[in-house]
Write an enzyme that holds these catalytic residues in place. Structure first.
Site, PDB file in Angstrom:
ATOM      1  N   GLY A 218       0.817  -1.219   0.000  1.00  0.00           N
ATOM      2  CA  GLY A 218       0.000   0.000   0.000  1.00  0.00           C
ATOM      3  C   GLY A 218       0.851   1.269   0.000  1.00  0.00           C
ATOM      4  N   LYS A 225      -2.232   2.465  -4.583  1.00  0.00           N
ATOM      5  CA  LYS A 225      -2.789   3.630  -3.906  1.00  0.00           C
ATOM      6  C   LYS A 225      -2.053   4.928  -4.269  1.00  0.00           C
ATOM      7  CE  LYS A 225      -6.318   1.886  -2.030  1.00  0.00           C
ATOM      8  NZ  LYS A 225      -6.454   0.484  -2.110  1.00  0.00           N
ATOM      9  N   CYS A 269     -13.613  -3.522   4.664  1.00  0.00           N
ATOM     10  CA  CYS A 269     -15.035  -3.386   4.996  1.00  0.00           C
ATOM     11  C   CYS A 269     -15.917  -4.212   4.057  1.00  0.00           C
ATOM     12  CB  CYS A 269     -15.447  -1.923   4.955  1.00  0.00           C
ATOM     13  SG  CYS A 269     -14.696  -0.953   6.265  1.00  0.00           S
TER      14      CYS A 269
END
Ligand code: OXD
Ligand code: MN
Length: 620
Positions: A218, A225, A269
């Site tokens: 990341g 990203k 999520c």
């Protein structure tokens, strides 16, 4: 210094064949700064790609596991997630970005990061890579040049992104591409040593990101990203959308159709597991570019071709497709899981796990404590896997279509234990933009820092917003005006809890998505609530039976879909404060906020209660 001094004739030839002076200048500049011992140019040829894979093994960044194609990579103990604190936008005078991002004046930040990068590749090999964000030969696509001294990063990119060397030739010398320079910096036991000097600096002016002293993908993999941050700026300047969204095909049983959805969820999520729901097809699980075509149809592409997914809680029951993909032979990089006897283990995998092995803390045995005195889990909560989508049986056949796929709906989902209902359809596009903009979610292990804090995260994109929030919201509002085939907007919440226990099973999201799909074709009626349209119990009952073989009890429906007015009012109170601190938020947003609050207050008054069961409202 000139490239002839460090590149041999074969590598020089590979570079020369691109006829791109801009790329050559960048490479020359960073070779001179980073001072690698060796520079290797990697083309799209299989033998070059194999070279990178082997290099990751030879230099110890990856190790082979027992199963064919599987390798393990460990990031350092303090390098297990995205480092938001040390990610900064280099801000030229007069430029603004979202207030949530860290910034540093451009000249000052550049000086700092360039001085850290001076000599950072001494004794190492620099890999020069070319990739394409999005399908090849597509209006959507953006080319990218990556320089890195990490074969793990370069190998991950082979799996995650489409090849770009041949595409670079088609640039005809143009400098219209992103570039990324990464160095893991000095290593100790294979991990970046100087994490205090970790920097991830985003230079919007030069369409580049400079990142040093890190390995976690990341932070290190430029095309993920880091490119997302550059692409958000570009999309807003050019009037299209770059979103933190999956793209998936929804396939209702017994109907000969596929309906494409995109969905934005903060990290960890349920985004990947939604895109990988059994019976559906996946295009992408993380980042989408979305444009409106000449016929007024919104179309999306996945900028990636692989998944860098969170492995925690992947088990045969909750994520059957991913579990199968990870436990069968294919090229797979595991990171930060536990290794015992050549096998990977992770948290929540649904089976007995060993009491010792090798993990992100080194040699591990149950009960081992970290410096801070806290017990170290067998695998990191943010441990990951990297796979190619094309190898999955649920890969969508249009995944590489240069025109993208037509999008019928956007979904916004957060991690919220006490407010949002499991699924609700927005009243119209501007209301949907409002719903996306007020998304809140509890922080997770995907970023460094405290977990479980409820944070405002508009469109699940806050960490990457390289434009002011008002600019971004305006782009979304305008996007709705360009489409002739309206896009429906839904909000979901998989994480409602009561007394600490989740109210929904992990696969219930399959029912929600098939309900949403049916709504596109007006196949289900809905109940109009102050928040938007919600499902009827009878429809969900049928869908639970049809898709999950489960009974869905009326009392569960009532509990899950009751409108908790006071919690919503508190949420919108928080929202109001946050947006008031921003500048130039469009009037439409404020109108929707006021109307939303008013509808909730009216309902509370009318029904004389603050938790209103769904059946109090009328069906359309
Ligand atoms: C990711 C993230 O890895 O958002 O996708 O952190
Ligand atoms: Mn993500």
């Amino acid at each position: 210094m000139s490239l002839e001094k460090i590149l041999d004739s074969e590598n020089l030839e590979k570079l020369g064949a691109l006829e791109n002076k801009a790329a050559e200048d960048i490479i020359e500049h960073f070779v001179a700064l980073c001072k690698p011992d060796k520079v290797t140019v990697i083309t799209d040829a299989q033998e070059d790609i194999d070279y990178v894979r082997q290099l990751a093994l030879d230099n110890g960044e990856e190790k082979k596991l027992e199963m064919e194609g599987h390798t393990i990579h460990f990031d350092g103990y303090n390098d297990q997630a995205r480092d938001k604190g040390n990610t900064k936008i280099l801000l030229p005078k007069g430029v603004e970005v979202s207030k949530a991002l860290n910034t540093v004046p451009r000249e000052e930040g550049l000086k700092e990061v360039l001085s850290i990068m001076d000599g950072c590749m001494k004794g190492k090999e620099m890999l020069v890579r070319f990739f394409c964000l999005g399908p090849l030969d597509s209006e959507f696509s953006i080319l990218a040049l990556q320089l890195t001294d990490s074969a793990y990063v370069a190998h991950s990119e082979d799996m995650l992104y489409r090849t770009g060397y041949e595409q670079f030739k088609k640039l005809n010398g143009s400098n219209e591409f992103f570039h990324f320079v990464h160095s893991a910096g000095e290593l100790e036991n294979g991990a970046s040593k100087n994490v205090d000097k970790r920097r991830i600096y985003v230079d919007l002016q030069e369409n580049r990101v400079l990142t040093v002293n890190n390995q976690y993908a990341g932070n290190s993999v430029g095309l993920k990203k880091l490119a997302l941050r550059l692409a958000i700026k570009k999309a807003n300047d050019e009037d299209w959308l770059t979103e933190h969204m999956f793209v998936m095909g929804v396939h209702p049983n017994g109907k000969d159709r596929v309906t494409y959805f995109t969905g934005a969820f903060p990290s960890a999520c349920g985004k990947t597991s939604t895109a990988m729901l059994p019976g559906q097809t996946i295009i992408g699980d993380d980042i989408a570019y979305i444009r409106v075509d000449g016929e007024g149809q919104a179309r999306a592409v996945n900028i990636e071709q692989g998944i860098f997914g969170i492995i925690r809680d992947v088990n045969p029951e909750d994520d059957p497709i991913i579990y199968k993909a990870l436990t069968t032979p294919r090229e797979t990089i595991f990171s930060n899981v536990l290794i015992n006897n050549g096998k990977p283990y992770w948290l929540g995998m649904g089976m007995e796990t060993p009491e010792d092995g090798m993990n992100f803390s080194g040699e591990w045995q149950e009960g081992k404590k970290g410096k801070e005195g806290k017990e170290i889990p067998l695998a990191h909560k943010n441990a990951r896997y990297t796979i190619r989508i094309s190898e999955l049986e649920n890969a969508d056949k249009n995944a590489d279509d240069p025109k993208g796929v037509p999008v019928s709906a956007f979904i916004y989902g957060g991690r919220d234990s006490n407010t949002n209902i499991p699924v609700v359809e927005s009243l119209n596009w501007p209301h949907g933009v409002f719903v996306g903009a007020v998304l809140e979610s509890e922080t997770t292990a995907a970023t460094l820092g405290k977990e479980g804090e409820l944070k405002h995260n508009p469109m699940a994109n806050l960490d990457f917003l390289t434009v002011p929030l008002s600019t971004y919201i305006n782009s979304h509002l305008r996007f709705g005006e360009y489409v002739d085939k309206p896009i429906k907007v839904f909000a979901t919440n998989y994480f409602l809890k009561e007394q600490g226990k989740y109210l929904n099973g992990m696969l219930d999201k399959k029912v929600w998505i098939l309900w949403m799909e049916g709504r596109i074709y007006n196949e289900f009626k809905a109940i109009e609530t102050p928040l938007g349209m919600i499902p009827l119990y009878e429809d969900l009952k049928k869908l639970f039976r049809q898709y999950l073989g489960k009974d869905y009890a009326k009392k569960d429906y009532d509990k899950q879909f009751s409108i908790r007015v006071d919690n919503y009012l508190e949420k919108f109170n928080r929202t109001e404060k946050i947006f008031k601190a921003e500048e130039k938020i469009p009037d439409v947003f404020w109108e929707h906020l006021q109307q939303q609050i008013q509808r909730l207050l009216d309902a509370k008054k009318k029904f004389g209660r603050s938790t209103i069961p769904p059946e109090q409202f009328t069906t359309d």
